[in-house]
Design a protein around this motif. Structure first.
Motif, PDB file in Angstrom:
ATOM      1  N   PHE A  43      -2.440  -6.907  -5.669  1.00 14.04           N
ATOM      2  CA  PHE A  43      -1.346  -6.220  -4.981  1.00 14.04           C
ATOM      3  C   PHE A  43      -0.203  -5.900  -5.940  1.00 14.04           C
ATOM      4  CE2 PHE A  43       2.689  -6.239  -2.687  1.00 14.04           C
ATOM      5  CZ  PHE A  43       2.475  -5.140  -1.866  1.00 14.04           C
ATOM      6  N   ILE A  44       0.150  -6.851  -6.790  1.00 14.32           N
ATOM      7  CA  ILE A  44       1.250  -6.623  -7.729  1.00 14.32           C
ATOM      8  C   ILE A  44       0.862  -5.553  -8.745  1.00 14.32           C
ATOM      9  CG2 ILE A  44       2.583  -7.683  -9.597  1.00 14.32           C
ATOM     10  CD1 ILE A  44       2.703 -10.199  -7.829  1.00 14.32           C
ATOM     11  N   TRP A  75      -1.324  -3.139  -8.332  1.00 11.06           N
ATOM     12  CA  TRP A  75      -1.359  -1.876  -7.591  1.00 11.06           C
ATOM     13  C   TRP A  75       0.058  -1.335  -7.393  1.00 11.06           C
ATOM     14  CZ3 TRP A  75       0.460  -0.529  -2.667  1.00 11.06           C
ATOM     15  CH2 TRP A  75      -0.032   0.644  -2.135  1.00 11.06           C
ATOM     16  N   SER A  76       0.977  -2.213  -7.024  1.00  8.64           N
ATOM     17  CA  SER A  76       2.367  -1.800  -6.807  1.00  8.64           C
ATOM     18  C   SER A  76       3.019  -1.302  -8.090  1.00  8.64           C
ATOM     19  CB  SER A  76       3.189  -2.961  -6.247  1.00  8.64           C
ATOM     20  OG  SER A  76       2.668  -3.388  -5.028  1.00  8.64           O
ATOM     21  N   HIS A  99       1.877   2.112  -9.108  1.00  6.04           N
ATOM     22  CA  HIS A  99       2.473   3.180  -8.295  1.00  6.04           C
ATOM     23  C   HIS A  99       3.927   3.454  -8.682  1.00  6.04           C
ATOM     24  CE1 HIS A  99      -1.119   2.964  -5.878  1.00  6.04           C
ATOM     25  NE2 HIS A  99      -0.711   4.048  -5.239  1.00  6.04           N
ATOM     26  N   VAL A 100       4.588   2.479  -9.261  1.00  6.90           N
ATOM     27  CA  VAL A 100       5.986   2.655  -9.651  1.00  6.90           C
ATOM     28  C   VAL A 100       6.097   3.181 -11.089  1.00  6.90           C
ATOM     29  CG1 VAL A 100       8.145   1.398 -10.070  1.00  6.90           C
ATOM     30  CG2 VAL A 100       6.790   0.896  -8.042  1.00  6.90           C
ATOM     31  N   THR A 146      -5.828   7.203  -7.190  1.00  6.11           N
ATOM     32  CA  THR A 146      -6.342   6.077  -6.403  1.00  6.11           C
ATOM     33  C   THR A 146      -7.829   5.853  -6.659  1.00  6.11           C
ATOM     34  OG1 THR A 146      -4.677   6.512  -4.712  1.00  6.11           O
ATOM     35  CG2 THR A 146      -6.562   5.160  -4.065  1.00  6.11           C
TER      36      THR A 146
END
Length: 125
Positions: A66-67, A69-70, A73-74, A102
């Motif tokens: 999750f981290i 992936w986040s 995206h940033v 993605t």
């Protein structure tokens, strides 16, 4: 602190080939290629820096995913959107880029996951 140093070293190593290509393109007078190479320098830098996320043993694998992936995206996605390496002139272009981003991420994650899993099995035996 050790992981940060490791991430920065990976970032520099992965970015170096693209930086060299950017310099070469600059000397050749190809400014469009220089711009694209600098976007790739940024992408390689952030990928190298965030590659150490999976080495933080205190975090669960889901949290690491999750981290990562986040952070992608940033950092990476805005570089691709606004960096100009891929032209984005409409919402459809932006959505197509997001979909490619993605799908590419899923493919890279899946391949990396199986490589890591196989390496761990070989190490254990």
């Amino acid at each position: 602190m050790q992981l940060l140093k490791k991430g920065i070293m990976r970032s520099l190593i992965w970015s170096l080939p693209f930086a060299i290509l950017a310099l070469y393109q600059s000397w050749s007078g190809n400014t469009d290629a220089v711009h694209a190479m600098l976007v790739y320098v940024g992408v390689a830098f952030f990928l190298g820096l965030t590659s150490v996320i999976y080495e933080i043993r205190q975090w669960s694998f889901k949290k690491q995913i999750f981290i990562h992936w986040s952070v992608m995206h940033v950092t990476i996605l805005p570089l691709l959107w606004f960096g100009g390496a891929t032209p984005v002139t409409s919402i459809q272009d932006a959505m197509r880029l997001y979909l490619n981003f993605t799908v590419s991420g899923l493919i890279l994650f899946t391949v990396s996951y199986f490589i890591i899993r196989i390496r761990r099995q070989v190490k254990a035996s």
